[in-house]
Design an enzyme around this catalytic site. Structure first.
Site, mmCIF file in Angstrom:
data_model
loop_
_atom_site.group_PDB
_atom_site.id
_atom_site.type_symbol
_atom_site.label_atom_id
_atom_site.label_comp_id
_atom_site.label_asym_id
_atom_site.label_seq_id
_atom_site.Cartn_x
_atom_site.Cartn_y
_atom_site.Cartn_z
ATOM 1 N N GLU A 1 -28.422 52.275 23.502
ATOM 2 C CA GLU A 1 -27.457 53.229 22.975
ATOM 3 C C GLU A 1 -26.566 53.235 24.329
ATOM 4 O OE1 GLU A 1 -29.433 56.139 20.782
ATOM 5 O OE2 GLU A 1 -30.889 55.255 19.310
ATOM 6 N N GLU B 1 -36.571 56.733 21.662
ATOM 7 C CA GLU B 1 -36.556 57.896 22.441
ATOM 8 C C GLU B 1 -37.357 58.706 22.083
ATOM 9 O OE1 GLU B 1 -31.825 58.839 23.221
ATOM 10 O OE2 GLU B 1 -32.829 59.383 21.861
#
Length: 588
Positions: A235, A159
């Site tokens: 995710e 991320e």
């Protein structure tokens, strides 16, 4: 050609169409004796892949020492067990992992150097990463798909678009994996935000996204970012983590299953976060710090498909039904809940006060002003600071810079107050009984920040201390390592109540080891160990009110429970129960 490749609209594995049906399972949050059980349950739910982060800070705790690959960190063994179960593996080595893990997985020996620009192309940072990969990848290479192993893909960073925009750094990481023999598919993952996806992507590396709802919108943003290639939710958030003092987060199983169905109906691949959350044993939990510092609890149950103790929860059954409609599931019985220890009481009849023992745990560092825990070499846990107060009377203690993260203050051994980073505390009114009274400050590191720009924030006393405007000099600063409790001199507890930090010890009998949950009504805050194994932190602030005790920690016959209680207890007994209590639920 890598075993896993991409086409304009999907994946191929060894040339055959393949959809990634993965679930997150962090080996370092699960007792190694339970890895095989959790992996089998992943396959039986219909998953063909598992995903795991790698915690750099635990694999390389010393920059000049060897790589740690045993016990909870025996990643090669975990990979062999996954392959034995017929599962593929996605590896997410970071270097930053977040994961609600202490420091986001970055080593404290690195983050404590404030001159290093973390997660950038600063050669001091990339050099440390390169040295880590030089140690790590030779151990993992036999488990890569190109060598016949289960690892089909490796993530580059984590991320990153939410943190920075240093494209040279991301390219360095991708090139570092390739230069060290990683031929498998590389991917990035970022939140489904156009700016995050742009900043976190690398040319030639698959871009994936992270989200838990609004499936069509998020997949659309991913497709806008990359016009072709597999749609992959790296995710898929099905639950959430908890902070001390907050609620226990849960998500309705039907709601999560409906979004999983939307993902699979769109032809996307998925990694369920979490399939099985596990536990932040010992001092491994992380913390968030946006407007205030908020540490994560010991349980990482995450309201996952498998509960913290590995039992199939409502989502396990709901997801299995969804997967069966899209890819099929094994024609085997659904796993049942595991056995639990019968309710068992534990009398803690041994006691040893902590502060008088400090001198036997480690030598002090003498300094004019307090030094941080990093400077003491104390990476987790506690540190004790001691000096004298120059005058009697009422006054105000001022802790310049505050505390990291929670400090208990004592004058001549008597508790006089608590300061918390969470409340931005810096001052404490005290009454000093005599000139030359002893001031002691016990500081707890409640967990390193794991997300955002405050990673590496120092712990301990964070600046000079004064009393009524007079600087206090001449400090004994002492780390308190708690790796070996065998030397603690326990004595009979007696009837007198204790209101200062103390170790408490008791024993209990077990006929057949099984999972259990440690309940501590009447206790306030501290740490728990069973047979020397660190179960983690407890705190009556909640939401969590029990600690998971894995069956492999127990032994037939006599077992030992030790608590380090920081405040005191109204009843020196504990209870082992067969049911967890993670606190009042907040459905999102």
């Amino acid at each position: 050609m890598p075993a896993l490749t991409t086409t304009p609209d999907g994946f191929l594995l060894h040339g055959e169409p393949f959809r990634i049906l993965s679930g997150a399972l962090h080996y370092f949050r699960v007792h190694p004796d339970l890895w095989a059980d959790r992996l089998r349950k992943a396959r039986l739910m219909g998953l063909n892949t598992v995903e795991t982060y790698l915690p750099w800070n635990h694999h390389q705790p010393d920059p000049d020492g060897p790589l740690v690959l045993d016990g909870f960190l025996d990643l090669p063994r975990f990979l062999r067990l996954a392959q034995d179960e017929g599962l593929r593996v996605l590896l997410r080595p970071g270097p930053f992992i977040c994961a609600e893990w202490d420091g986001g997985g970055l080593p404290d020996w690195l983050t404590s150097d404030t001159d290093i620009r973390l997660r950038t192309s600063d050669p001091r940072f990339t050099g440390a990463v390169d040295r880590y990969l030089d140690l790590l990848l030779p151990a993992l290479r036999p488990h890569m798909a190109e060598a016949g192993g289960p690892v089909i893909a490796v993530q580059v960073e984590n991320e990153y678009g939410a943190y920075g925009d240093d494209s040279a750094y991301l390219k360095h990481l991708a090139d570092a994996f390739r230069a060290r023999g990683v031929e498998e598919l590389l991917f990035t993952c970022d939140q489904a935000d156009p700016e995050h996806l742009a900043a976190g992507s690398v040319p030639g590396v698959l871009a994936a996204s992270t989200f838990g709802s609004r499936v069509e919108q998020c997949l659309g943003r991913l497709r806008e970012h990359r016009s072709e290639g597999p749609l992959f939710c790296a995710e898929f958030w099905i639950g959430w983590f908890d902070h001390w003092g907050g609620p226990h987060h849960v998500r309705d199983a039907a709601d999560a299953a409906a979004d999983l169905d939307r993902l699979l109906s769109a032809g996307a691949s998925v990694n369920i976060y979490m399939f099985h959350g596990g536990t932040n044993f010992g001092f491994t939990n992380g913390a968030n710090h946006k407007h205030a510092y908020t540490p994560t609890v010991t349980s990482y149950d995450y309201d996952a498909a498998l509960t913290e103790c590995g039992d199939p929860g409502p989502k396990y059954h709901a997801f299995r039904e969804v997967i069966a409609r899209h890819a099929g599931v094994p024609d085997e019985p659904v796993p049942a809940a595991g056995p639990k220890l019968p309710p068992t009481g534990v009398e803690l009849d041994g006691r040893a006060a902590l502060l008088p023992l400090a001198g036997t745990l480690a030598a002090p560092l003498r300094a004019d002003d307090p030094v941080t825990m990093d400077e003491l070499g104390q990476r987790t846990g506690y540190a004790l600071y001691r000096t004298t107060l120059p005058a009697a009377g009422d006054g105000l203690l001022h802790f310049s810079g505050g505390v990291g993260d929670r400090a208990q203050v004592f004058v001549d051994g008597a508790p006089v107050g608590v300061l918390e980073r969470e409340r931005h505390d810096e001052t404490l009114p005290v009454r000093v009984p005599r000139s030359g009274a002893t001031l002691e400050v016990l500081v707890e590191n409640m967990g390193g920040v794991n997300y955002g720009p405050r990673i590496g924030a120092p712990k301990g006393l964070l600046g000079p201390v004064s009393f009524s405007g007079t600087a206090l000099r001449g400090w004994d600063c002492r780390p308190l390592p708690l790796d070996d409790l065998g030397t603690v001199p326990f004595a009979p507890a007696g009837e007198a109540a204790v209101t200062v930090p103390a170790f408490h010890r008791g024993t209990f009998e077990v006929d057949t080891p099984a999972d259990a949950f440690l309940s501590l009504p009447g206790w306030t805050k501290g740490q728990a160990w069973v047979n020397g194994f660190p179960l983690g932190r407890y705190w009556n602030r909640g939401p969590q009110h029990t600690l998971y005790l894995p069956a492999p920690v127990l032994r037939q016959g006599t077992n030992e429970l030790v608590l380090l209680e920081l405040h005191g207890t109204t009843a020196p007994r504990a209870q082992l129960t067969d049911t967890p209590d993670l606190g009042p639920e907040n459905t999102w």
